[in-house]
Enzyme design. Structure first.
Site, PDB file in Angstrom:
ATOM      1  N   GLU A 113       0.852  -1.203   0.000  1.00 47.99           N
ATOM      2  CA  GLU A 113       0.000   0.000   0.000  1.00 47.99           C
ATOM      3  C   GLU A 113       0.878   1.238   0.000  1.00 47.99           C
ATOM      4  OE1 GLU A 113      -2.448  -0.257   3.499  1.00 47.99           O
ATOM      5  OE2 GLU A 113      -3.006  -2.310   3.032  1.00 47.99           O
ATOM      6  N   LYS A 115       2.135   4.673   1.620  1.00 46.32           N
ATOM      7  CA  LYS A 115       2.223   5.180   2.997  1.00 46.32           C
ATOM      8  C   LYS A 115       1.869   6.667   2.973  1.00 46.32           C
ATOM      9  CE  LYS A 115       5.111   4.938   7.110  1.00 46.32           C
ATOM     10  NZ  LYS A 115       4.800   6.273   7.609  1.00 46.32           N
ATOM     11  N   ASP A 117       1.110  10.406   3.956  1.00 44.31           N
ATOM     12  CA  ASP A 117       1.794  11.278   4.905  1.00 44.31           C
ATOM     13  C   ASP A 117       0.785  12.227   5.554  1.00 44.31           C
ATOM     14  OD1 ASP A 117       3.798  12.366   6.325  1.00 44.31           O
ATOM     15  OD2 ASP A 117       4.705  13.493   4.684  1.00 44.31           O
ATOM     16  N   TYR A 225      -7.207   1.946   5.971  1.00 40.49           N
ATOM     17  CA  TYR A 225      -6.313   0.856   5.592  1.00 40.49           C
ATOM     18  C   TYR A 225      -6.220  -0.295   6.567  1.00 40.49           C
ATOM     19  CZ  TYR A 225      -3.272   4.093   8.214  1.00 40.49           C
ATOM     20  OH  TYR A 225      -2.750   4.958   9.133  1.00 40.49           O
ATOM     21  N   LYS A 314      10.661   3.620   3.427  1.00 42.38           N
ATOM     22  CA  LYS A 314      10.577   5.081   3.272  1.00 42.38           C
ATOM     23  C   LYS A 314      11.355   5.500   2.033  1.00 42.38           C
ATOM     24  CE  LYS A 314       8.801   6.833   7.268  1.00 42.38           C
ATOM     25  NZ  LYS A 314       9.386   7.881   7.999  1.00 42.38           N
ATOM     26  N   CYS A 408      12.912  46.397  10.039  1.00 45.48           N
ATOM     27  CA  CYS A 408      12.335  46.015   8.757  1.00 45.48           C
ATOM     28  C   CYS A 408      13.364  46.279   7.651  1.00 45.48           C
ATOM     29  CB  CYS A 408      11.067  46.817   8.500  1.00 45.48           C
ATOM     30  SG  CYS A 408      10.412  46.575   6.835  1.00 45.48           S
ATOM     31  N   CYS A 411      11.914  49.348   5.449  1.00 45.10           N
ATOM     32  CA  CYS A 411      11.647  50.707   5.923  1.00 45.10           C
ATOM     33  C   CYS A 411      12.300  51.012   7.262  1.00 45.10           C
ATOM     34  CB  CYS A 411      10.140  50.950   5.997  1.00 45.10           C
ATOM     35  SG  CYS A 411       9.369  50.122   7.386  1.00 45.10           S
ATOM     36  N   CYS A 426       6.278  43.943  10.422  1.00 44.47           N
ATOM     37  CA  CYS A 426       6.690  45.338  10.373  1.00 44.47           C
ATOM     38  C   CYS A 426       5.427  46.148  10.656  1.00 44.47           C
ATOM     39  CB  CYS A 426       7.234  45.691   8.991  1.00 44.47           C
ATOM     40  SG  CYS A 426       7.339  47.476   8.757  1.00 44.47           S
ATOM     41  N   CYS A 432       5.587  51.560   4.733  1.00 42.08           N
ATOM     42  CA  CYS A 432       6.566  50.558   4.302  1.00 42.08           C
ATOM     43  C   CYS A 432       6.248  50.174   2.846  1.00 42.08           C
ATOM     44  CB  CYS A 432       6.463  49.369   5.249  1.00 42.08           C
ATOM     45  SG  CYS A 432       7.572  48.027   4.859  1.00 42.08           S
TER      46      CYS A 432
END
Ligand code: IVH
Length: 673
Positions: A113, A115, A117, A225, A314, A408, A411, A426, A432
């Site tokens: 099957e 796997k 995630d 599963y 894996k 920042c 700015c 910021c 800005c």
């Protein structure tokens, strides 16, 4: 309708909606339009509201969530949720195969099957109905997240067949499709909310939310599963058979599952999916290999941690070494700062990678990045390449650590980081440059003011030329036609087009304007809710944080952000100017010219379709004669104006509350028309 008829109607709608859900979310087949589906759902909802005694806790109406959980209960797993052993190479997998053969001999098959995630979940069904969904937790006990689980459309609330055991548990993986991840993450970024690093984290963060309505808005999926039940071997002799059966009961079982006769067939399956996984709509991180026969599984039994009859392989994420040249800090529309690693270009999984996201300050600290470090960059099933770690052996002697900037980069304002948040901001919202440009670009966007003839690049050019410095200036552009004519690549036709687009945008309803302002954490849905609750900007501006937070689905963080934004003097004056330009800052209430007072003090509700008038026309007639429209049926309602094709729920309710039901002729008679 009699009680029996109502019950039958509820059962029929439930069955129909479950069927459409299954077809759509499990089999990916659409049999009905979204509109028709919603109509049926609304009809069922109304009936359930009216007759709670017949409402089923597993009704398809529960899919939209709504329940708020203050704390999840801890539940002990009846069968512990074990993890699988990991293998990373053909040799390790061959060793596994040898160990299996030593115990059960050579006569057996494997089921291979994918796997997935995501995060594992255990679902309990009694008499074919979902009763509980519990997270893995520590394997022995997990959190009861049933209300959230019910919002996942591919998980059946009631099963389709009758050949299932009275009680069973089924295990599977909850995940988010890559496309939904990208879309929702982008939306979060645009609204100034924290983004997730990958679909798994997004799914895990979602399932732990306490507001199930929010869970319902984030599309999750689930593959099942593994089946557990008492005396499982009475019904099935193999895992494969059980998968076929549960698929028939209505569960979403992945089609990419294969019965293999020996380990070489397992290797072919692995080889195939090692490349093909990139074409799946969801992320997988390997392959799971299970001995098929239940009797053989029992013979193999378990080690302390893992089953001996199953393991996982894996995939190696493709990993390369490259040099970290610098880190840039990008400032978004809402002021959120995102660090990005600039890398010596390197080929990885078929593409040249030059940059990788570093997410936030925590990630930079975790990696302990230094100047000119040699870093490992990986791309697994993941969409975005990531910096995994540093090759410390190659660190230069004079390397110095990167420190997150305090100012920042655009700015020089002092950055802030709100408590409990990983993101730096910021605060210089109106001074800005990337925030100014970003805010204007957001404002003209398709879902906001949708200004034709004005695009993102033009906004940037106009900003640089000093023609635009905030959204108000957009409406003043027509006063600068001469300046516009001086611009390169900007003919009279484009100017006319743009000015027309700008004028047209003044008609956009209040909710769009509110969304367009770009208030942090105020996305499309939040803007709609605020607009319909407060009706106009003045009511919203004068509301306290507590009042704003009392609107359903508006949390404290959003309320604070809205309050703070609207009460800043600069924003107040901008909004005043936009009002003067004619933008909509209130929900449009039609002007009523009273023709008579004959309906004064009377309330009306219109439902259904009418032969001679549209609903809008009937509304106008009622209001022009002093009557008032209301949104729902109560004992206080004076008249229900009923047309054809009206939903039964309203009729039932009106009859029960003894509200007079009239037709369009009766209405005209009331005003002597
Ligand atoms: S079977 C006892 N099948 O991988 C067998 N697990 O470390 C239990 N997973 O916790 C698991 N895809 O979250 C199984 N097709 C699959 C799977 C799968 C993903 C996850 C699951 C489990 C972990 C194993």
């Amino acid at each position: 309708m009699s009680a029996v008829e109502i019950q039958e109607k509820i059962a029929q709608l439930t069955q129909e909606l479950n069927h459409y859900n299954y077809q759509y979310y499990v089999l990916a087949q659409s049999l009905i339009s979204d509109y028709d589906f919603d109509q049926k759902l609304k009809e069922l909802e109304a009936l359930e509201l009216q007759y709670p005694q017949f409402a089923d806790p597993n009704s398809p109406t529960q899919r939209v969530g709504g329940d708020i959980t203050s704390k999840f209960n801890t539940v002990k797993h009846r069968w512990p949720m074990l993890s699988l052993g990991n293998t990373y190479s053909q040799d390790e997998l061959r060793d596994f195969d040898q160990r299996v053969r030593k115990i059960i001999g050579d006569d057996f098959q494997y089921v291979c099957e994918l796997k997935f995630d995501g995060l594992s979940i255990s679902l309990t069904y009694q008499n074919g109905r979902l009763v509980q969904g519990v997270t893995r937790g520590d394997g022995t006990q997990g959190d009861d997240v049933t209300t959230n689980i019910k919002t996942i459309r591919s998980i059946p609330l009631t099963l389709k067949t009758t050949d299932f055991p009275e009680e069973f548990e089924i295990r599977g993986e909850i995940f988010m499709h890559k496309s939904a991840f990208l879309r929702l993450n982008k939306e979060r970024e645009e609204n100034g909310d924290q983004t997730y690093a990958n679909p798994r984290n997004f799914a895990a963060g979602t399932i732990k939310l306490q507001d199930s309505a929010e869970v319902a808005r984030r599309p999750l999926d689930c593959f099942l599963y593994f089946l557990y039940t008492e005396n499982r071997r009475k019904q099935f002799t193999t895992h494969w058979e059980s998968l076929e059966a549960v698929r028939n009961w209505g569960f979403h079982v992945c089609d990419h599952t294969k019965l293999c006769n020996d380990i070489s067939e397992v290797f072919s399956f692995i080889d195939y999916w090692d490349t093909e996984r990139h074409n799946l709509s969801y992320e997988i991180d390997g392959i799971v290999i299970k001995v098929n026969d239940y009797a053989q599984q029992e013979e193999l039994s378990f080690t302390a941690k893992n089953p001996r009859w199953a393991t996982s392989y894996k995939f190696k994420a493709e990993r390369v070494e490259t040099i970290l040249k610098s880190i840039s800090y990008q400032v978004g529309r809402t002021g959120a700062v995102t660090p990005v690693a600039n890398l010596q270009p390197v080929l990885l999984a078929g593409t040249t990678v030059k940059r990788a996201s570093l997410h936030n300050a925590n990630e930079i600290a975790r990696l302990d990045l230094h100047t000119q470090d040699t870093v490992y960059v990986e791309k697994g099933g993941e969409i975005i390449p990531k910096v995994i770690s540093v090759n410390l052996e190659k660190r230069l002697p004079d390397a110095s650590p990167f420190h997150y900037p305090t100012l920042c980069p655009e700015c020089q304002s002092k950055l802030i980081r709100e408590e409990g948040e990983a993101v730096h901001y910021c605060p210089n919202e109106d001074g800005c440059p990337p925030q100014i440009v970003g805010k204007m670009q957001h404002f003209i966007g398709r879902k906001m003011m949708d200004i034709e003839g004005l695009g993102n690049e033009t906004i940037e050019t106009f900003f640089k030329k000093g023609l635009l410095s905030n959204v108000v200036d957009i409406y003043a552009l027509k006063e600068h036609e001469e300046d516009l004519q001086q611009m390169e690549r900007f003919g009279q036709k484009s100017i006319d087009n743009m000015i027309k687009g700008i004028e047209k945008s003044k008609q956009k309803p209040f909710e769009k304007v509110l969304f367009a302002l770009g208030i942090r954490h105020v996305g499309e849905t939040i803007a709609k809710k605020l607009a319909s609750y407060f009706k106009n900007i003045d009511a919203l501006t004068t509301a306290t944080i507590e009042e704003i937070a009392s609107v359903p689905d508006i949390g404290g963080r959003i309320a604070e952000s809205v309050h703070h934004y609207l009460n800043a003097p600069a924003h107040r004056s901008q909004i005043e100017k936009l009002k003067e330009y004619g933008l909509q800052f209130a929900i449009e209430e039609k002007e009523v010219v009273l023709e008579s007072n004959s309906l004064e003090g009377k309330t009306f509700l219109i439902s259904g379709v009418f032969a001679d008038f549209s609903r809008e026309e009937l509304t106008a007639i009622i209001e022009n004669h002093g009557g008032k429209m209301v949104g729902s049926i109560s004992a206080k309602l004076n008249y229900l104006v009923a047309g054809d094709k009206m939903g039964p729920a309203k009729l039932i309710k009106a009859e029960k509350l003894q509200v007079p039901i009239i037709n369009e002729r009766d209405l005209l008679a009331l005003i002597n028309m």
